[in-house]
Design a protein around this motif. Structure first.
Motif, PDB file in Angstrom:
ATOM      1  N   LYS A  28       0.842  -1.147  -0.004  1.00 21.65           N
ATOM      2  CA  LYS A  28       0.089   0.015  -0.002  1.00 21.65           C
ATOM      3  C   LYS A  28       0.846   1.276   0.187  1.00 21.65           C
ATOM      4  O   LYS A  28       0.444   2.159  -0.642  1.00 21.65           O
ATOM      5  CB  LYS A  28      -0.972  -0.074   1.211  1.00 21.65           C
ATOM      6  N   THR A  39      -7.890   1.074  -0.873  1.00 22.85           N
ATOM      7  CA  THR A  39      -8.414   0.414   0.380  1.00 22.85           C
ATOM      8  C   THR A  39      -7.611  -0.886   0.430  1.00 22.85           C
ATOM      9  O   THR A  39      -7.083  -1.556  -0.541  1.00 22.85           O
ATOM     10  CB  THR A  39      -9.915   0.313   0.481  1.00 22.85           C
ATOM     11  N   GLN A  40      -7.724  -1.515   1.887  1.00 19.75           N
ATOM     12  CA  GLN A  40      -7.214  -2.767   1.966  1.00 19.75           C
ATOM     13  C   GLN A  40      -8.026  -4.058   1.123  1.00 19.75           C
ATOM     14  O   GLN A  40      -7.288  -4.896   0.555  1.00 19.75           O
ATOM     15  CB  GLN A  40      -7.000  -3.157   3.444  1.00 19.75           C
TER      16      GLN A  40
END
Length: 153
Positions: A28, A39-40
């Motif tokens: 990330k 986003t994760q």
């Protein structure tokens, strides 16, 4: 699939191929340095779609790796998705292959075609909605067109 998704997945695959990616947080951060904030959940989905897995090496390090067999290659999977999603038509004439794409998708498609490393291709040139591929001869053009058509079927 959107162009941004394909470009992001290609970048993720490149980071993993270059080695030393040990966590999603690290990945990330690498993406953020390249101007991509996700986003994760999106990152997890991308990793799953490109076939990335974690492997523990003899030295104890746990790193992400990608499939290396040609038919499972992450770059080929990404390229195949791009062709299926963005290509409208493939045709050939003499030693050239013409690939018609959705508007503004030609660059992504040309890059994807280049990643397929199809025999006989000399160069690809992308406009806004068309990719021109130059081959060595008419037989090679027919072969390239047939292979590309197999991806979009």
């Amino acid at each position: 699939m959107q162009k941004a998704t394909i470009q992001r997945q290609r970048l993720i695959a490149d980071f993993i191929d270059n080695g030393n990616v040990s966590s999603q947080n690290q990945l990330k951060g690498m993406l953020k340095k390249n101007g991509i904030i996700i986003t994760q959940a999106t990152l997890s989905r991308d990793l799953s779609e490109i076939g990335a897995i974690k492997k523990r090496f003899k030295n104890g390090r746990l790193l992400y790796i990608l499939p290396t067999q040609e038919e499972n290659s992450a770059q080929i999977k990404i390229a195949a998705k791009a062709l299926k999603d963005f290509v409208l038509d493939v045709d050939f004439v003499l030693n050239q292959v013409i690939v018609k794409t959705l508007t503004a998708a030609a660059t992504v498609v040309a890059d994807s075609i280049d990643n397929l490393k199809i025999q006989g291709m000399i160069a690809s040139i992308a406009g806004d909605n068309v990719v021109l591929i130059v081959t060595k001869g008419e037989m090679e053009a027919k072969n390239v067109a047939n292979q590309l058509n197999d991806y979009i079927q």
